[in-house]
Design an enzyme around this catalytic site. Sequence first.
Site, mmCIF file in Angstrom:
data_model
loop_
_atom_site.group_PDB
_atom_site.id
_atom_site.type_symbol
_atom_site.label_atom_id
_atom_site.label_comp_id
_atom_site.label_asym_id
_atom_site.label_seq_id
_atom_site.Cartn_x
_atom_site.Cartn_y
_atom_site.Cartn_z
ATOM 1 C CG HIS A 265 -1.825 1.152 1.353
ATOM 2 N ND1 HIS A 265 -3.135 1.120 0.938
ATOM 3 C CD2 HIS A 265 -1.636 2.403 1.831
ATOM 4 C CE1 HIS A 265 -3.703 2.297 1.149
ATOM 5 N NE2 HIS A 265 -2.813 3.109 1.692
ATOM 6 C CD GLU A 266 1.599 3.648 3.649
ATOM 7 O OE1 GLU A 266 1.822 4.728 3.068
ATOM 8 O OE2 GLU A 266 0.526 3.414 4.273
ATOM 9 C CG HIS A 269 0.218 6.295 -0.498
ATOM 10 N ND1 HIS A 269 -0.787 7.079 -1.001
ATOM 11 C CD2 HIS A 269 -0.361 5.539 0.482
ATOM 12 C CE1 HIS A 269 -1.923 6.819 -0.354
ATOM 13 N NE2 HIS A 269 -1.690 5.887 0.547
ATOM 14 C CD GLU A 295 -5.693 5.651 0.694
ATOM 15 O OE1 GLU A 295 -4.823 6.523 0.877
ATOM 16 O OE2 GLU A 295 -5.694 4.562 1.262
HETATM 17 ZN ZN LIG Z 1 -3.088 5.191 2.031
#
Ligand SMILES: [Zn+2]
Length: 500
Positions: A265-266, A269, A295
């Site tokens: 997830h990170e 980003h 997101e």
């Molecule tokens: Zn996030």
Amino acid sequence: MKYQEALDYVINKLEELSNYDYASSIIYWDLETGAPKEGIRKASKVLGFYSGESHKILTDHKFNKNLDLLLANLDLLDAIHKKIVIETKKDIENIKKIPLHEYKEYSELLSKAQPVWAEARGKNDFSLFLPYLEKIIKYKQNYVNYKGYKEHPYDAVLDDYEPGITVKQLDIFFEDLKEKLVPLILKINKKKDFISDDLLKLDYSVEKQKDFSIFIAKYLGFDFERGLLKESAHPFSMGLNKYDVRMTTRYFSNDLQPSLFGTIHESGHSIYEQNIGEDIWETRLGGGNSMGIHESQSRLYENLVARSLEFWIPIYPKLQEVFPENLKDVTLDEFYKAINKSQSDLIRVEADELTYSLHIILRYEIEKELIEGKIRACDLPKIWNERMEKYLGVTPPNDSHGVLQDVHWAAGLFGYFPSYALGSANASQIMNTMRDKLDVDTILKEGRLEKIKEYLGENIHKYGKLKDPNEIMEIATGETPNSKYYVDYLIDKYSKLYEV
Ligand SMILES: [Zn+2]
């Protein structure tokens, strides 16, 4: 060429401002990842000083005079400077609308509210937090009036995180999700044990998890020459600029998922931040776009890429090699099902892909009604529990597992939650278009993740904040954000997984 002088002046001052932001971010990073707890005593003062200096720059008379001159000559500016001037003006207008004494009182209120919220959650006592929450809501109700709005007061807080998105759009968006997802969730609730994820909750060596996190971040395309991965209680990413992007994850010795999917997830980003266009990286536009766009990138990698079967075909053997004690006899198909188990649960941050957006709908409705004054803060525990039962089929046993679970309201973050759901929907919409242009399944099976990174870089990342969120979605998908692709994706995936 008076406007040229004005431009030089403004750009110089904005660079000063970005230096303060840079220094503040480094302090914040340090506080989250290594500084001793008591270090906050001085650090908070330094942070306050920097934010005061930034405020001075933005409200300075000469600065504003030059900025207004540029605003009157927008046609003379190139696209990048034009956008910088418009966005800076917007920030200043927002600052000026709120009376300074009210803003200061509010900042103090927030710094007191957060420890009280933590205590209330720990003691499971909503009444402790209630008086603070009531004051925060009152401030927000005033805030939307100062800030102004066209149709709905909640539009004013939405605009803080998702410029251009309105209640009108979100009502349609969330109604569609509710209508189509709630029946599926309730059906899956009846087949609770159809899929087991026990194999992910065995003893997983933290040291090995750390190695695998680095491997997976690299595999996705995160560049460790321009970034690093550390550990923190709540994972986050911080793009200082495209040449210094930092992210964190967390490790549990009895659960593989938080580190694995937290890192992925990170990475989503952070890859975004590393891919910002070379022409804007040092300007005010040189970071990721709105929350909903940011997101979308983390969730695209986390869910659409890394929770697919194809993604694991080339690398599942490697994961088995690292953890033979747990995975040697687990087939890829069993592993795929385990990482996609769905279960209605009480806690948002632990929710799976399918049930997640229902947690957001609940918060969206409550926030909107609070700002409108339709419901009262003292009735929240009851309202919360009723809606949890209606949307997810579960009732919290206490307020710690219910209305008190998130820090957001204590931090004054009203209007922030919808971006999480928008991010997931945007991710599906972007993936849908990407599938028209690229053979995504083959790319994943062959482990050529750089193709995905290049595609996202070219269609989304390089723009940074140069475009508005709706424009980015138009460029990347030809449509404004909507729920269609997200709902289709979830229904297709989960009806197959659960055979319902
Ligand atoms: Zn996030």
